[in-house]
Scaffold this motif. Structure first.
Motif, mmCIF file in Angstrom:
data_model
loop_
_atom_site.group_PDB
_atom_site.id
_atom_site.type_symbol
_atom_site.label_atom_id
_atom_site.label_comp_id
_atom_site.label_asym_id
_atom_site.label_seq_id
_atom_site.Cartn_x
_atom_site.Cartn_y
_atom_site.Cartn_z
ATOM 1 N N ARG A 36 35.326 80.618 31.180
ATOM 2 C CA ARG A 36 36.040 80.723 32.384
ATOM 3 C C ARG A 36 35.675 79.709 33.292
ATOM 4 N NH1 ARG A 36 35.572 86.176 32.104
ATOM 5 N NH2 ARG A 36 33.918 86.334 33.795
ATOM 6 N N HIS A 37 34.410 79.466 33.582
ATOM 7 C CA HIS A 37 33.759 78.371 34.611
ATOM 8 C C HIS A 37 34.077 76.942 33.996
ATOM 9 C CE1 HIS A 37 31.487 81.675 36.220
ATOM 10 N NE2 HIS A 37 31.392 80.877 37.121
ATOM 11 N N ARG B 44 32.367 84.620 27.915
ATOM 12 C CA ARG B 44 33.498 84.335 28.481
ATOM 13 C C ARG B 44 33.458 83.910 29.974
ATOM 14 N NH1 ARG B 44 35.539 90.609 26.199
ATOM 15 N NH2 ARG B 44 36.595 89.957 24.482
ATOM 16 N N SER B 45 32.435 84.120 30.547
ATOM 17 C CA SER B 45 32.137 83.729 31.837
ATOM 18 C C SER B 45 31.721 82.257 31.876
ATOM 19 C CB SER B 45 30.819 84.078 32.453
ATOM 20 O OG SER B 45 30.227 83.817 33.696
ATOM 21 N N ASP B 46 31.229 81.595 30.889
ATOM 22 C CA ASP B 46 30.915 80.290 30.647
ATOM 23 C C ASP B 46 32.186 79.530 30.267
ATOM 24 O OD1 ASP B 46 28.241 80.149 31.153
ATOM 25 O OD2 ASP B 46 27.455 80.581 29.167
#
Length: 301
Positions: free
Chosen positions: A280-281, A276-278
């Protein structure tokens, strides 16, 4: 060609102390498929405790030429030499020969040279079965790996990348099992194998062909809607190709393959939070680059 993907490195382990000159490193000019069979061959040699002089009569090659072979310098070796080496070091010759063939073609050898060289040496007739864990892993991952590879490759290159991935995994399966996460180890092999065969533009991998088979494009039925979606997809994939490798993997699996975050997490061997972090970025980067089209169609479970 410059690639931004890295192959997994072998697990570090102590090697027997042997007399004589230390074996030098693999040459920087060695390509991905050549390295795919050369690295496990070197590891088997180093773990054997034998010297080049002891190994030389069994190949047969002079110890200096054997050193060149194990460093990837000099002429690309004939299959009869590699087969002799695999027999001495107890390396399964079936996946080894397939990687040897692909590497020969990648180094510029003609198919005629490959066929003649293979015929002069013993055939890889053992066709031994890979470890049961490898077979189970392949059954679970192969179709998903193929869908990822299709974002970059087609035809013979696609088939060679998928087969090459599992051949490389077979030859280094002990390292995969000893790694912190065998899923991550296997994915890194897939990434580097696909990267070695992908087309590049300005040092970035080309994803444009994948625009013809996206979830969003398949959902459009009218010619006008398909044309508009195709234009958006081409723009999106051009921008996506400039993402860092980890973010690119996530976006290809999410946007091109249509996989859920949970499935992406399982394939990559990383946490759901990291997925999810990847994502979003990556979306922030794409939003500043293009007008990001909304997701269309349900994700593949």
């Amino acid at each position: 060609m410059t690639t931004s993907f890295n192959a997994p490195g072998p697990a570090s382990e102590p090697v027997p102390v042997r007399p004589g000159r230390k074996l030098g490193p693999i040459a920087d000019t060695v390509g991905s498929f050549h390295r795919a069979w050369l690295e496990p061959t070197r590891e088997r040699y180093l773990a054997s405790g034998r010297t080049l002089r002891e190994l030389s009569p069994c190949v047969p090659l002079a110890s200096s030429k054997l050193s060149e072979l194990l460093r990837g310098v000099g002429h690309y070796p004939r299959w009869e030499v590699i087969h002799s080496l695999s027999a001495v070091l107890d390396i399964p010759s079936w996946p080894l020969q397939r990687l040897w063939k692909q590497a020969a073609l990648d180094t510029g050898k003609s198919r005629d040279w490959v066929d003649r060289s293979a015929k002069r040496g013993p055939l890889a007739t053992d066709q031994s079965e890979p470890p049961l864990e490898h077979d189970a892993l392949r059954s679970r991952l192969e179709e998903n790996y193929r869908r990822y590879a299709e974002a970059f490759l087609s035809g013979e290159a696609l088939e060679a990348a998928v087969e090459g991935t599992f051949d490389r995994l077979w030859l280094s399966f002990e390292h995969a099992l000893a790694s912190p996460d065998h899923r991550r180890y296997a994915w890194d092999i897939l990434r580097s194998t696909v990267a070695a065969k992908a087309d590049y533009r300005d040092q970035w991998p080309v994803l444009a062909d994948a625009a013809f088979d996206t979830v969003a494009l398949r959902a459009e039925t009218s010619p006008e809607g398909q044309a508009a979606q195709l234009t958006e997809s081409l723009e999106l994939f051009t921008a996506m190709s400039r993402l860092p490798p980890a973010q690119l993997d996530v976006m290809v699996l999410r946007r091109v393959c249509g996989f859920t975050p949970d499935k992406v997490s399982d394939l990559l061997g990383i946490s759901l939070a990291a997925v999810r972090s990847d994502e979003r970025h990556a979306e922030r980067f794409l939003e500043h680059t293009i007008e990001l089209p909304p997701e269309t169609g349900g994700p593949t479970p």
